[in-house]
Design an enzyme around this catalytic site. Structure first.
Site, mmCIF file in Angstrom:
data_model
loop_
_atom_site.group_PDB
_atom_site.id
_atom_site.type_symbol
_atom_site.label_atom_id
_atom_site.label_comp_id
_atom_site.label_asym_id
_atom_site.label_seq_id
_atom_site.Cartn_x
_atom_site.Cartn_y
_atom_site.Cartn_z
ATOM 1 N N GLY A 132 0.764 -1.243 0.000
ATOM 2 C CA GLY A 132 0.000 0.000 0.000
ATOM 3 C C GLY A 132 0.791 1.286 0.000
ATOM 4 O O GLY A 132 0.200 2.357 -0.174
ATOM 5 N N GLN A 244 23.471 3.529 -7.167
ATOM 6 C CA GLN A 244 24.067 2.299 -7.687
ATOM 7 C C GLN A 244 22.983 1.291 -8.044
ATOM 8 O O GLN A 244 23.083 0.600 -9.068
ATOM 9 C CB GLN A 244 25.034 1.690 -6.678
ATOM 10 N N GLU A 245 21.959 1.172 -7.219
ATOM 11 C CA GLU A 245 20.871 0.240 -7.520
ATOM 12 C C GLU A 245 20.226 0.586 -8.856
ATOM 13 O O GLU A 245 19.957 -0.300 -9.686
ATOM 14 C CB GLU A 245 19.822 0.278 -6.409
ATOM 15 N N GLY A 342 7.001 -12.426 -35.278
ATOM 16 C CA GLY A 342 5.664 -12.838 -35.651
ATOM 17 C C GLY A 342 5.040 -13.737 -34.599
ATOM 18 O O GLY A 342 5.267 -13.575 -33.403
ATOM 19 N N GLY A 367 12.144 2.125 -8.242
ATOM 20 C CA GLY A 367 11.599 3.455 -8.494
ATOM 21 C C GLY A 367 10.976 3.501 -9.875
ATOM 22 O O GLY A 367 11.654 3.253 -10.877
#
Length: 384
Positions: A132, A244-245, A342, A367
């Site tokens: 949430g 860095q992430e 295809g 993010g």
């Protein structure tokens, strides 16, 4: 376009990473996709050959070289082999979790955890997201309240990568619920702690072999020795490690797109339609020309950011630019590649089909694209 950021020792590491991926991951990938997780024995073998913790001090069994190019190479080889889900446990461990241990562990903590993190005996995870709240970490409700010689942790987390297999989990929690950002701390939970429960292994659209779980904390006692980085410093630590992430996600994004492009070039050269190869049609050549140009642009951009990270100059805004632009390019490019396959592109037996599913989360985790644009926009306008 020739890349120039790698040296001889990096290419030797690439050979090791490629051989390991082909030997230990590719033959098992389909089984692990069905199982919803990898065999942890593979992770330990990765430690044996030096693919884990290249940035950790040699005295703990690490590579002793703070150089993100090694991380990038491993990620590239995993994506090139088409085994994104099975290799993600190493990407998360090396690129996202280890910086917290490297930067925040005191000497006692380092002696306890670093050898296992290097050898593969300890797989790591980080638990930030809660049901949430999405990216609004300041609104988290998980608490770690001081009691006796430690903290009592209550709450839950969701979408946790390595959530089933992990041995150490860095948990972001409120040690002072009356505060927002300043009330957040990081505590390390260890497998087997009483009250620490793992929920179901979540069934996802893609990255099937990457275990992703819900975690639950019911009066989990965590000794004070497992506080990472000091009380109240959790949010600052998270912010410091996010560039860095996000760069890691950009690296995997362009490498994944490159793999899809390479598969497509091979396919259109072999596939016949109306008595000629698909590659002979002008539309196909135009599509390939545009995609190759986009890939060249992305590689140059990402390589420069890798250099900036190594030089200590990569900013949150820079990383946000790479994260959103590369992952959006990745999605669009893989979609175009699938179209050139295809009907066969819709079949699960073709790697382009898996790539299409695996890529979808790239604009979401670490993010969202919208959050990345907000970070960049605030920097441009000077608003907060």
């Amino acid at each position: 376009m020739r890349r120039t950021i790698f040296e001889e020792e990096h290419e030797m590491f690439r050979e090791t990473a490629r051989a390991f991926t082909e030997r230990e991951i590719v033959p098992n990938h389909e089984k692990w996709e069905a199982d919803g997780k990898v065999d942890k024995a593979m992770f330990r073998k990765a430690g044996d050959v030096g693919l884990l913790a290249t940035a950790v001090d040699e005295r703990y069994g690490g590579g002793g070289v703070l150089d993100f190019r090694y991380n990038a190479i491993l990620n590239e080889e995993i994506m090139s082999a088409g085994v994104a889900g099975s290799g993600m446990c190493m990407t998360l461990h090396n690129d996202v979790c280890l910086p917290y241990f490297i930067n925040l562990c005191d000497e006692s903590q380092a002696e306890r955890w670093m050898p296992g993190l290097c050898s593969g005996d300890l797989m790591s995870a980080i638990a930030m997201t809660e049901p949430g709240i999405g990216s609004d970490l300041a609104s988290m409700s998980t608490t770690a309240i001081r009691k006796g010689g430690g903290y009592v942790v209550n709450g839950s987390k969701t979408f946790i990568t390595n959530g089933i297999n992990s041995d150490l989990v860095i948990v972001a929690a409120k040690t002072d619920p009356s505060e927002k950002h300043r009330g957040m701390s990081l505590v390390v939970l260890e497998d087997g702690m009483e009250g620490f429960e793992r929920g179901r292994n979540l069934d996802k659209l893609g990255l099937k072999s990457q275990d992703t779980a819900e975690l639950f904390f019911d009066d989990v006692f965590v000794p004070e020795e497992n506080l990472l980085g000091g009380e109240g410093n959790g949010f600052t630590s998270l912010v410091r490690n996010l560039p860095q992430e996000r760069l890691s996600i950009a690296v995997t994004g362009v490498a994944h797109a490159q793999a899809a492009f390479d598969w497509t070039v091979d396919y259109v050269g072999e596939r016949q339609a109306f008595g000629q190869s698909i590659a002979s049609f002008q539309n196909t050549r135009f599509e390939l020309a545009e995609m190759k140009t986009e890939l060249d642009i992305a590689w140059v951009f990402v390589d420069r950011q890798i250099e900036a990270l190594n030089e200590g100059e990569l900013t949150a805004t820079d990383a946000a630019e790479a994260k959103w632009w590369v992952t959006e390019m990745q999605l669009k490019l893989i979609t175009r590649c699938l179209q050139l396959f295809g009907g066969y592109g819709f079949m699960s037996e073709y790697p382009i089909s898996k790539a299409y599913a695996d890529a979808r989360v790239q604009t979401i985790y670490g993010g969202t694209t919208e959050i990345m644009k907000e970070i960049i926009g605030r920097e441009i306008t000077g608003t907060r």
